[in-house]
Design a protein around this motif. Structure first.
Motif, PDB file in Angstrom:
ATOM      1  N   LYS A 144      39.492  15.653  -3.794  1.00  5.31           N
ATOM      2  CA  LYS A 144      38.910  15.801  -2.463  1.00  5.31           C
ATOM      3  C   LYS A 144      39.194  14.573  -1.616  1.00  5.31           C
ATOM      4  O   LYS A 144      39.001  13.444  -2.046  1.00  5.31           O
ATOM      5  CB  LYS A 144      37.404  16.049  -2.566  1.00  5.31           C
ATOM      6  CG  LYS A 144      37.057  17.445  -3.074  1.00  5.31           C
ATOM      7  CD  LYS A 144      35.588  17.761  -2.877  1.00  5.31           C
ATOM      8  CE  LYS A 144      35.312  19.211  -3.255  1.00  5.31           C
ATOM      9  NZ  LYS A 144      33.896  19.582  -3.038  1.00  5.31           N
ATOM     10  N   LYS A 145      39.674  14.832  -0.392  1.00  7.76           N
ATOM     11  CA  LYS A 145      40.016  13.759   0.530  1.00  7.76           C
ATOM     12  C   LYS A 145      39.514  14.119   1.930  1.00  7.76           C
ATOM     13  O   LYS A 145      39.330  15.290   2.263  1.00  7.76           O
ATOM     14  CB  LYS A 145      41.535  13.557   0.582  1.00  7.76           C
ATOM     15  CG  LYS A 145      42.146  13.040  -0.706  1.00  7.76           C
ATOM     16  CD  LYS A 145      41.800  11.584  -0.945  1.00  7.76           C
ATOM     17  CE  LYS A 145      42.476  11.050  -2.182  1.00  7.76           C
ATOM     18  NZ  LYS A 145      42.155   9.624  -2.415  1.00  7.76           N
ATOM     19  N   LEU A 146      39.325  13.083   2.747  1.00  9.15           N
ATOM     20  CA  LEU A 146      38.972  13.306   4.150  1.00  9.15           C
ATOM     21  C   LEU A 146      40.251  13.563   4.944  1.00  9.15           C
ATOM     22  O   LEU A 146      41.214  12.811   4.835  1.00  9.15           O
ATOM     23  CB  LEU A 146      38.240  12.094   4.721  1.00  9.15           C
ATOM     24  CG  LEU A 146      36.812  11.873   4.211  1.00  9.15           C
ATOM     25  CD1 LEU A 146      36.278  10.540   4.690  1.00  9.15           C
ATOM     26  CD2 LEU A 146      35.889  13.005   4.660  1.00  9.15           C
ATOM     27  N   LYS A 147      40.254  14.635   5.723  1.00 13.40           N
ATOM     28  CA  LYS A 147      41.428  15.020   6.496  1.00 13.40           C
ATOM     29  C   LYS A 147      41.007  15.329   7.927  1.00 13.40           C
ATOM     30  O   LYS A 147      39.961  15.936   8.155  1.00 13.40           O
ATOM     31  CB  LYS A 147      42.095  16.244   5.862  1.00 13.40           C
ATOM     32  CG  LYS A 147      43.436  16.617   6.471  1.00 13.40           C
ATOM     33  CD  LYS A 147      44.083  17.739   5.692  1.00 13.40           C
ATOM     34  CE  LYS A 147      45.443  18.104   6.253  1.00 13.40           C
ATOM     35  NZ  LYS A 147      46.081  19.203   5.493  1.00 13.40           N
ATOM     36  N   ASN A 191      27.617  14.136  13.833  1.00 16.39           N
ATOM     37  CA  ASN A 191      27.762  14.519  12.432  1.00 16.39           C
ATOM     38  C   ASN A 191      27.279  15.939  12.178  1.00 16.39           C
ATOM     39  O   ASN A 191      26.432  16.456  12.905  1.00 16.39           O
ATOM     40  CB  ASN A 191      26.998  13.542  11.537  1.00 16.39           C
ATOM     41  CG  ASN A 191      27.443  12.112  11.730  1.00 16.39           C
ATOM     42  OD1 ASN A 191      26.835  11.362  12.485  1.00 16.39           O
ATOM     43  ND2 ASN A 191      28.512  11.711  11.083  1.00 16.39           N
ATOM     44  N   LYS A 248      32.687  17.190   8.286  1.00 15.11           N
ATOM     45  CA  LYS A 248      31.735  16.076   8.159  1.00 15.11           C
ATOM     46  C   LYS A 248      31.288  15.549   9.521  1.00 15.11           C
ATOM     47  O   LYS A 248      30.134  15.187   9.703  1.00 15.11           O
ATOM     48  CB  LYS A 248      32.371  14.934   7.354  1.00 15.11           C
ATOM     49  CG  LYS A 248      32.822  15.324   5.955  1.00 15.11           C
ATOM     50  CD  LYS A 248      31.653  15.656   5.059  1.00 15.11           C
ATOM     51  CE  LYS A 248      30.869  14.421   4.682  1.00 15.11           C
ATOM     52  NZ  LYS A 248      29.769  14.738   3.734  1.00 15.11           N
ATOM     53  N   LEU A 258      36.651  15.723  11.274  1.00 13.22           N
ATOM     54  CA  LEU A 258      36.893  15.048  10.003  1.00 13.22           C
ATOM     55  C   LEU A 258      36.315  15.929   8.903  1.00 13.22           C
ATOM     56  O   LEU A 258      35.107  16.206   8.890  1.00 13.22           O
ATOM     57  CB  LEU A 258      36.235  13.666   9.988  1.00 13.22           C
ATOM     58  CG  LEU A 258      36.540  12.785   8.781  1.00 13.22           C
ATOM     59  CD1 LEU A 258      38.031  12.453   8.726  1.00 13.22           C
ATOM     60  CD2 LEU A 258      35.717  11.506   8.827  1.00 13.22           C
ATOM     61  N   CYS A 259      37.190  16.386   7.987  1.00 10.79           N
ATOM     62  CA  CYS A 259      36.782  17.363   6.971  1.00 10.79           C
ATOM     63  C   CYS A 259      37.033  16.824   5.570  1.00 10.79           C
ATOM     64  O   CYS A 259      38.013  16.126   5.322  1.00 10.79           O
ATOM     65  CB  CYS A 259      37.547  18.668   7.150  1.00 10.79           C
ATOM     66  SG  CYS A 259      37.399  19.373   8.801  1.00 10.79           S
ATOM     67  N   LEU A 260      36.134  17.183   4.662  1.00  9.97           N
ATOM     68  CA  LEU A 260      36.303  16.861   3.245  1.00  9.97           C
ATOM     69  C   LEU A 260      36.861  18.103   2.564  1.00  9.97           C
ATOM     70  O   LEU A 260      36.201  19.138   2.510  1.00  9.97           O
ATOM     71  CB  LEU A 260      34.957  16.472   2.623  1.00  9.97           C
ATOM     72  CG  LEU A 260      35.003  16.040   1.153  1.00  9.97           C
ATOM     73  CD1 LEU A 260      35.812  14.761   0.995  1.00  9.97           C
ATOM     74  CD2 LEU A 260      33.588  15.852   0.619  1.00  9.97           C
TER      75      LEU A 260
END
Length: 308
Positions: free
Chosen positions: A2-5, A104, A139, A156-158
């Protein structure tokens, strides 16, 4: 893994939504500036957005998360300053071309629904030009506007990012003043021809200089000269187009590299490699490095830096 994209889309707010965004920009700017001034004044105790709301009730009407993020941004700015990575934080100006605020996602307060965007504190959803599918959990959302006329959202998505298949290939990437990069591998890379756009920008900039002279000859302030302001916007749009073309070009390059190679060695260019007449600048190289770094991390490839 899982990464922030991040995803960025154009949005088209209605008039009441546009006013909400502009008011929120103002409240966030107001909060940031007051917190900054309080830090400068050693006699003032630590200030928070909650304390500001007591003295300035109009702040209660806006998104509280946006104000909290203004405080976090200021803390981050001071952290970068103390670490020598940036200058001393400055007051935000309402005349700046770009304005923004970040909020947020709490219990689905931010959602993409059938071509619209739901946001906290906004009663109706905003029309969004969603040109790609968003995966994972949203996020946060940053609303930005250019001259309060063009509006964008950055999400910003996880999300779960699958590693790319291993190719067993490796390459060395070097800066090239004309093609931007060259490699030691037999591979076709995309190219970017900015000459027509650069010529157009130069032509429009000359027009801008002439209109500036005309306005001053007539004794008209530049802010009141419609012809000058129209020409200024035309030049700014062309410069933005050039920037976007470069970003898209760097995205294509880095994607091809991480797809084709498991190990990528990057040779750091010397300062003299970036001549004044060159098509690319050190900041372009930094943009390229940022993109290649996070994509290599996402797709589990290897990166090596080489000094000349």
């Amino acid at each position: 893994m899982k990464k922030l994209k991040g995803y960025r889309f154009r949005i088209y707010p209605e008039e009441d939504q546009r006013q909400f965004f502009i008011e929120t920009f103002g409240c966030v700017r107001f909060t940031y500036n007051h917190l900054l001034m309080a830090k400068k004044d050693k006699t003032v105790e630590s200030l928070t957005p909650a304390q500001l709301k007591k003295d300035y009730p109009f702040l209660k009407k806006t998104d509280s998360l946006a104000l909290a993020n203004a405080q976090r941004n200021l803390d981050r700015a001071f952290s970068n300053y103390y670490r020598g990575r940036a200058g001393y934080p400055k007051l935000k100006n309402k005349k700046a071309i770009w304005q923004s605020y970040t909020t947020n996602n709490q219990k689905n307060t931010i959602q993409l629904l059938n071509g619209t965007l739901k946001l906290p504190k906004l009663k109706t959803a905003v029309k969004v030009e969603q040109h790609r599918v968003v995966h994972g959990l949203i996020k946060s959302a940053t609303i930005s506007a250019k001259n309060n006329t063009e509006f964008y959202v950055s999400l910003l998505c996880l999300e779960e990012i699958q590693p790319l298949e291993k190719t067993g290939e490796k390459t060395i990437v070097m800066f090239h003043p004309t093609t931007f990069i060259q490699t030691d591998a037999n591979i076709t890379l995309p190219t970017l021809d900015l000459n027509p756009l650069n010529q157009k920008i130069e032509k429009e900039q000359l027009k801008l200089v002439r209109r500036k002279k005309v306005a001053r000859t007539r004794g008209v302030a530049l802010s009141d000269s419609k012809n000058y302001q129209k020409q200024k916007q035309r030049v700014e749009q062309l410069v933005l187009t050039k920037s976007n073309k470069k970003i898209n070009f760097f995205d294509q390059l880095t994607w091809i590299l991480v797809q084709q190679f498991d190990k990528i060695a990057i040779s750091t260019p010397a300062p003299e490699d970036f001549c004044e007449e060159g098509l690319y600048s050190p900041s372009d190289w930094q943009q390229f490095l940022i993109k290649i770094h996070y994509k290599i991390d996402w797709y589990q490839k290897e990166l090596h830096q080489q000094q000349k």
